[in-house]
Design a protein around this motif. Structure first.
Motif: not given
Length: 279
Positions: A18-41
């Motif tokens: 994205a242009a500078p200052g725009y686009g994806k931003r991460g939220a704090p205190d996220q759990h580590p990625l696991r195989r089942d991280t998005f299994a509920h979706l």
């Protein structure tokens, strides 16, 4: 579509930024990625979640770009999946006033690998850094001043501070907040007008805290109307149509018109307005 290969949910290194200052931003205190991280979706949202999670900070997050950069889904399907991710608590779109000589809006899409509640997103977008929703007894409890320092790197990577940096600068921020409790004022003062490269974030932040420290004020009790006068500098956007509003008016990150019928029934008190045209 015969098969859904979730292992293909990896963005190309050439994914548009994205242009500078725009686009994806991460939220704090996220759990580590696991195989089942998005299994509920649901399957489609699960695929897109894996794709988005692998994107770097400031990557373009609009539906058109996401549809073009992955092989399985077109724009309509991507928009529906983004809505599902928003309702599940993984994503919020935000517009924020950028400080500078000319007032302008910048647009971010905050992404959390860990699903968050509406309450958590409201606190986070109001400038707070909520404690992890699932914490261990060994997790330290930090002051508001420390948490705001820790959040600076999420607002702008040039101001990423270490734990030692936050502890050193914590008394200066505490003094600031004692004079001006609005955390958004503090954040804007520290993050606006940054040079292209910040060689020493701790020294830079310390200098700004000293140079821009608000004066001590004799506070009077304002009338009720005056207490609500200061304008907000951050608004959430409907993930689907882009309509801005306060977080509590957009449960699940969606406005009344864009929520599925079951979600609308669950939040009958939110504002009902016509869906604006997208540009």
């Amino acid at each position: 579509m015969a098969t859904e290969d979730l292992s293909s949910a990896l963005p190309s290194p050439a994914h548009p930024m994205a242009a500078p200052g725009y686009g994806k931003r991460g939220a704090p205190d996220q759990h580590p990625l696991r195989r089942d991280t998005f299994a509920h979706l649901p399957l489609r949202a699960r695929y897109l979640a894996g794709f988005i999670d692998a994107l770097p900070e400031h990557a373009a997050m609009d539906a058109k770009t996401l549809a073009k950069e992955q092989p399985l889904y077109g724009q309509a399907a991507v928009r529906s999946a983004l809505n599902e991710l928003s309702i599940a608590g993984h994503l919020r779109r935000v517009r924020r006033v950028a400080a500078g000589d000319v007032t302008r809006w910048v647009f971010h899409t905050y992404w959390s690998r860990t699903a968050r509640s509406d309450e958590w997103w409201t606190r986070f977008l109001d400038g707070d850094v909520p404690e992890p929703e699932t914490s261990t007894p060994q997790s330290p409890t930090h002051s508001d001043a420390y948490r705001r320092l820790a959040q600076l790197g999420l607002r702008d990577p040039r101001l990423t501070l270490s734990a030692a940096d936050c502890a050193t600068l914590e008394p200066l921020v505490a003094e600031w907040l004692a004079r001006e409790p609005d955390g958004q004022v503090l954040t804007q003062a520290l993050t606006s007008g940054l040079p292209p490269v910040v060689h020493s974030p701790r020294a830079f932040v310390a200098r700004r805290l000293s140079d821009k420290l608000p004066p001590e004020r004799v506070r009077t009790q304002p009338a009720p109307a005056q207490a609500l006068a200061p304008g907000r500098r951050t608004l959430m956007e409907c993930t689907d149509c882009g309509r801005p509003g306060r977080p509590e008016a957009l449960p699940g990150g969606l406005c009344h018109s864009c929520r599925p019928p079951e979600e609308t029934k669950a939040h009958p008190d939110s504002a009902n307005s016509r869906r604006p045209a997208r540009t």
